[in-house]
Design a protein around this motif. Structure first.
Motif, PDB file in Angstrom:
ATOM      1  N   ASP A  55       0.863  -1.185   0.000  1.00 33.49           N
ATOM      2  CA  ASP A  55       0.000   0.000   0.000  1.00 33.49           C
ATOM      3  C   ASP A  55       0.899   1.234   0.000  1.00 33.49           C
ATOM      4  O   ASP A  55       1.733   1.388   0.890  1.00 33.49           O
ATOM      5  CB  ASP A  55      -0.913  -0.008   1.222  1.00 33.49           C
ATOM      6  CG  ASP A  55      -1.987   1.074   1.155  1.00 33.49           C
ATOM      7  OD1 ASP A  55      -1.691   2.193   0.681  1.00 33.49           O
ATOM      8  OD2 ASP A  55      -3.112   0.802   1.592  1.00 33.49           O
ATOM      9  N   ALA A 104     -11.643   8.399   3.031  1.00 29.83           N
ATOM     10  CA  ALA A 104     -12.487   7.292   3.495  1.00 29.83           C
ATOM     11  C   ALA A 104     -12.467   6.123   2.513  1.00 29.83           C
ATOM     12  O   ALA A 104     -12.580   4.964   2.906  1.00 29.83           O
ATOM     13  CB  ALA A 104     -13.913   7.775   3.708  1.00 29.83           C
ATOM     14  N   GLN A 105     -12.285   6.411   1.222  1.00 30.46           N
ATOM     15  CA  GLN A 105     -12.217   5.370   0.194  1.00 30.46           C
ATOM     16  C   GLN A 105     -11.301   5.847  -0.921  1.00 30.46           C
ATOM     17  O   GLN A 105     -11.398   6.994  -1.353  1.00 30.46           O
ATOM     18  CB  GLN A 105     -13.613   5.086  -0.353  1.00 30.46           C
ATOM     19  CG  GLN A 105     -13.642   4.018  -1.410  1.00 30.46           C
ATOM     20  CD  GLN A 105     -15.062   3.655  -1.808  1.00 30.46           C
ATOM     21  OE1 GLN A 105     -15.921   3.494  -0.954  1.00 30.46           O
ATOM     22  NE2 GLN A 105     -15.302   3.529  -3.098  1.00 30.46           N
ATOM     23  N   GLU A 106     -10.413   4.938  -1.383  1.00 28.79           N
ATOM     24  CA  GLU A 106      -9.454   5.334  -2.425  1.00 28.79           C
ATOM     25  C   GLU A 106      -8.983   4.106  -3.183  1.00 28.79           C
ATOM     26  O   GLU A 106      -8.706   3.067  -2.590  1.00 28.79           O
ATOM     27  CB  GLU A 106      -8.264   6.020  -1.752  1.00 28.79           C
ATOM     28  CG  GLU A 106      -7.134   6.385  -2.670  1.00 28.79           C
ATOM     29  CD  GLU A 106      -5.969   7.052  -1.942  1.00 28.79           C
ATOM     30  OE1 GLU A 106      -5.252   7.804  -2.611  1.00 28.79           O
ATOM     31  OE2 GLU A 106      -5.765   6.813  -0.730  1.00 28.79           O
ATOM     32  N   GLU A 107      -8.885   4.245  -4.517  1.00 29.91           N
ATOM     33  CA  GLU A 107      -8.282   3.182  -5.315  1.00 29.91           C
ATOM     34  C   GLU A 107      -6.772   3.256  -5.107  1.00 29.91           C
ATOM     35  O   GLU A 107      -6.165   4.299  -5.314  1.00 29.91           O
ATOM     36  CB  GLU A 107      -8.611   3.352  -6.792  1.00 29.91           C
ATOM     37  CG  GLU A 107      -8.004   2.255  -7.644  1.00 29.91           C
ATOM     38  CD  GLU A 107      -8.416   2.342  -9.092  1.00 29.91           C
ATOM     39  OE1 GLU A 107      -7.574   2.762  -9.898  1.00 29.91           O
ATOM     40  OE2 GLU A 107      -9.572   2.002  -9.402  1.00 29.91           O
ATOM     41  N   VAL A 123      -9.301  -1.314  -4.006  1.00 28.72           N
ATOM     42  CA  VAL A 123      -9.766  -0.108  -3.340  1.00 28.72           C
ATOM     43  C   VAL A 123      -9.582  -0.279  -1.832  1.00 28.72           C
ATOM     44  O   VAL A 123      -9.910  -1.331  -1.281  1.00 28.72           O
ATOM     45  CB  VAL A 123     -11.261   0.141  -3.661  1.00 28.72           C
ATOM     46  CG1 VAL A 123     -11.799   1.334  -2.878  1.00 28.72           C
ATOM     47  CG2 VAL A 123     -11.448   0.351  -5.158  1.00 28.72           C
ATOM     48  N   ARG A 124      -9.036   0.757  -1.187  1.00 31.26           N
ATOM     49  CA  ARG A 124      -8.896   0.762   0.274  1.00 31.26           C
ATOM     50  C   ARG A 124     -10.028   1.583   0.861  1.00 31.26           C
ATOM     51  O   ARG A 124     -10.295   2.699   0.418  1.00 31.26           O
ATOM     52  CB  ARG A 124      -7.569   1.372   0.713  1.00 31.26           C
ATOM     53  CG  ARG A 124      -7.430   1.412   2.220  1.00 31.26           C
ATOM     54  CD  ARG A 124      -6.293   2.249   2.788  1.00 31.26           C
ATOM     55  NE  ARG A 124      -5.202   2.624   1.945  1.00 31.26           N
ATOM     56  CZ  ARG A 124      -5.098   3.792   1.310  1.00 31.26           C
ATOM     57  NH1 ARG A 124      -6.045   4.698   1.390  1.00 31.26           N
ATOM     58  NH2 ARG A 124      -4.038   4.059   0.570  1.00 31.26           N
ATOM     59  N   MET A 125     -10.705   1.044   1.870  1.00 30.11           N
ATOM     60  CA  MET A 125     -11.751   1.766   2.594  1.00 30.11           C
ATOM     61  C   MET A 125     -11.346   1.805   4.060  1.00 30.11           C
ATOM     62  O   MET A 125     -10.769   0.836   4.569  1.00 30.11           O
ATOM     63  CB  MET A 125     -13.095   1.049   2.455  1.00 30.11           C
ATOM     64  CG  MET A 125     -13.569   0.911   1.034  1.00 30.11           C
ATOM     65  SD  MET A 125     -15.026  -0.131   0.968  1.00 30.11           S
ATOM     66  CE  MET A 125     -15.081  -0.489  -0.774  1.00 30.11           C
ATOM     67  N   ASP A 127     -12.539   1.725   7.833  1.00 27.01           N
ATOM     68  CA  ASP A 127     -13.623   1.449   8.775  1.00 27.01           C
ATOM     69  C   ASP A 127     -13.211   2.100  10.095  1.00 27.01           C
ATOM     70  O   ASP A 127     -12.554   1.477  10.933  1.00 27.01           O
ATOM     71  CB  ASP A 127     -13.821  -0.056   8.918  1.00 27.01           C
ATOM     72  CG  ASP A 127     -14.952  -0.428   9.868  1.00 27.01           C
ATOM     73  OD1 ASP A 127     -15.483   0.475  10.557  1.00 27.01           O
ATOM     74  OD2 ASP A 127     -15.288  -1.621   9.928  1.00 27.01           O
ATOM     75  N   LEU A 133      -8.560  -1.208   8.144  1.00 25.86           N
ATOM     76  CA  LEU A 133      -8.444  -0.891   6.716  1.00 25.86           C
ATOM     77  C   LEU A 133      -9.054  -2.066   5.964  1.00 25.86           C
ATOM     78  O   LEU A 133      -8.674  -3.217   6.187  1.00 25.86           O
ATOM     79  CB  LEU A 133      -6.983  -0.704   6.320  1.00 25.86           C
ATOM     80  CG  LEU A 133      -6.256   0.421   7.048  1.00 25.86           C
ATOM     81  CD1 LEU A 133      -4.766   0.356   6.754  1.00 25.86           C
ATOM     82  CD2 LEU A 133      -6.829   1.771   6.649  1.00 25.86           C
ATOM     83  N   TYR A 135      -9.821  -3.795   2.268  1.00 32.25           N
ATOM     84  CA  TYR A 135      -9.364  -3.782   0.874  1.00 32.25           C
ATOM     85  C   TYR A 135     -10.309  -4.646   0.048  1.00 32.25           C
ATOM     86  O   TYR A 135     -10.601  -5.791   0.409  1.00 32.25           O
ATOM     87  CB  TYR A 135      -7.936  -4.313   0.772  1.00 32.25           C
ATOM     88  CG  TYR A 135      -6.918  -3.428   1.431  1.00 32.25           C
ATOM     89  CD1 TYR A 135      -6.237  -2.455   0.694  1.00 32.25           C
ATOM     90  CD2 TYR A 135      -6.634  -3.540   2.793  1.00 32.25           C
ATOM     91  CE1 TYR A 135      -5.305  -1.629   1.299  1.00 32.25           C
ATOM     92  CE2 TYR A 135      -5.695  -2.719   3.402  1.00 32.25           C
ATOM     93  CZ  TYR A 135      -5.042  -1.768   2.654  1.00 32.25           C
ATOM     94  OH  TYR A 135      -4.120  -0.951   3.244  1.00 32.25           O
ATOM     95  N   VAL A 151     -12.780  -9.467  -0.582  1.00 30.34           N
ATOM     96  CA  VAL A 151     -12.525  -8.431   0.408  1.00 30.34           C
ATOM     97  C   VAL A 151     -11.678  -9.007   1.542  1.00 30.34           C
ATOM     98  O   VAL A 151     -11.720 -10.200   1.823  1.00 30.34           O
ATOM     99  CB  VAL A 151     -13.865  -7.841   0.939  1.00 30.34           C
ATOM    100  CG1 VAL A 151     -14.636  -8.861   1.753  1.00 30.34           C
ATOM    101  CG2 VAL A 151     -13.646  -6.572   1.715  1.00 30.34           C
TER     102      VAL A 151
END
Length: 164
Positions: A55, A104-107, A123-125, A127, A133, A135, A151
Motif C-alpha cells: 500500500d 475514506a475510500q481510495e483506489e 480499493v482501500r476503505m 472502517d 483498513l 481492501y 474483500v
C-alpha cells in the motif's frame, strides 16, 4: 522511378495503440509465484499468479492477490483478456505508519487485464468505527464490469488519520 511507400490508413491508429500499450507502466506488483493450470502447446500455459502489492500510503501493509492469467498465443502477445476472478489477502508485515491522512475510500492499485477494456482494481476503505483498513478487489470493463469480488481487512492498533 518508384512511388514512395504509402501506409494504409488503418495502420497508424493500430501502431499508436501498440506503442501506448507497450509504454503503459504496470502497477507496482511483485510476482511471488505462479502455478500452471492448462498446458498450451504454443505459447505460455494458462496459470494462476500470486502478486504482492505494498500500500503506497500505509507502510507495513501488503496485499496478496491471486488471479488467473491467460496463456496461449494471445497471452504471449498480451492480447488475451484475463478472467475476472481474483482473491485478496492483506496483512500487516511490519509496524504500520501512514504517509498522511487517508480518504475514506481510495483506489490504491489497478492493473490492465486486457489491451484496452478491462482492469483489476484494489480499493482501500477506512472502517473508522472498528479501526480497520478494508481492501476490496474487483475488475471492471469500459462497458460492463463483473460482480466477482473479494474483500479482506487489516486491524490497526492506533487511530487511522482521516482526511476531513
Amino acid at each position: 522511378m518508384t512511388a514512395p511507400f504509402v501506409r494504409p490508413r488503418w495502420q497508424r491508429p493500430l501502431l499508436l495503440l501498440l506503442l501506448m500499450t507497450i509504454g503503459c507502466s504496470r502497477s507496482s506488483a511483485e510476482e511471488i509465484g505462479a502455478v500452471d493450470t492448462v498446458f498450451k502447446l504454443i505459447g505460455p500455459d494458462h496459470k494462476i499468479v500470486v502478486e504482492a502489492y505494498d500500500d503506497p500510503k500505509v507502510q507495513g501493509v501488503t496485499c496478496y492477490v491471486s488471479r488467473a492469467k491467460t496463456g496461449g498465443i494471445k497471452g504471449a502477445f498480451g492480447l488475451a483478456e484475463d478472467k475476472s476472478e481474483a482473491s485478496i489477502a492483506c496483512r500487516q508485515i511490519s509496524a504500520i505508519s501512514f504517509t498522511g491522512p487517508l480518504p475514506a475510500q481510495e483506489e490504491v492499485f489497478n492493473e490492465r487485464l486486457s489491451i484496452i477494456f478491462k482492469k483489476l482494481r484494489i480499493v482501500r476503505m477506512v472502517d473508522a468505527r472498528r479501526n480497520a483498513l478494508v481492501y476490496l478487489t474487483y475488475s471492471d470493463r469500459v462497458i460492463e464490469g463483473s460482480p466477482q469480488n473479494a474483500v479482506t481487512a487489516v486491524a490497526v492498533d492506533r487511530p487511522i488519520p482521516l482526511k476531513p
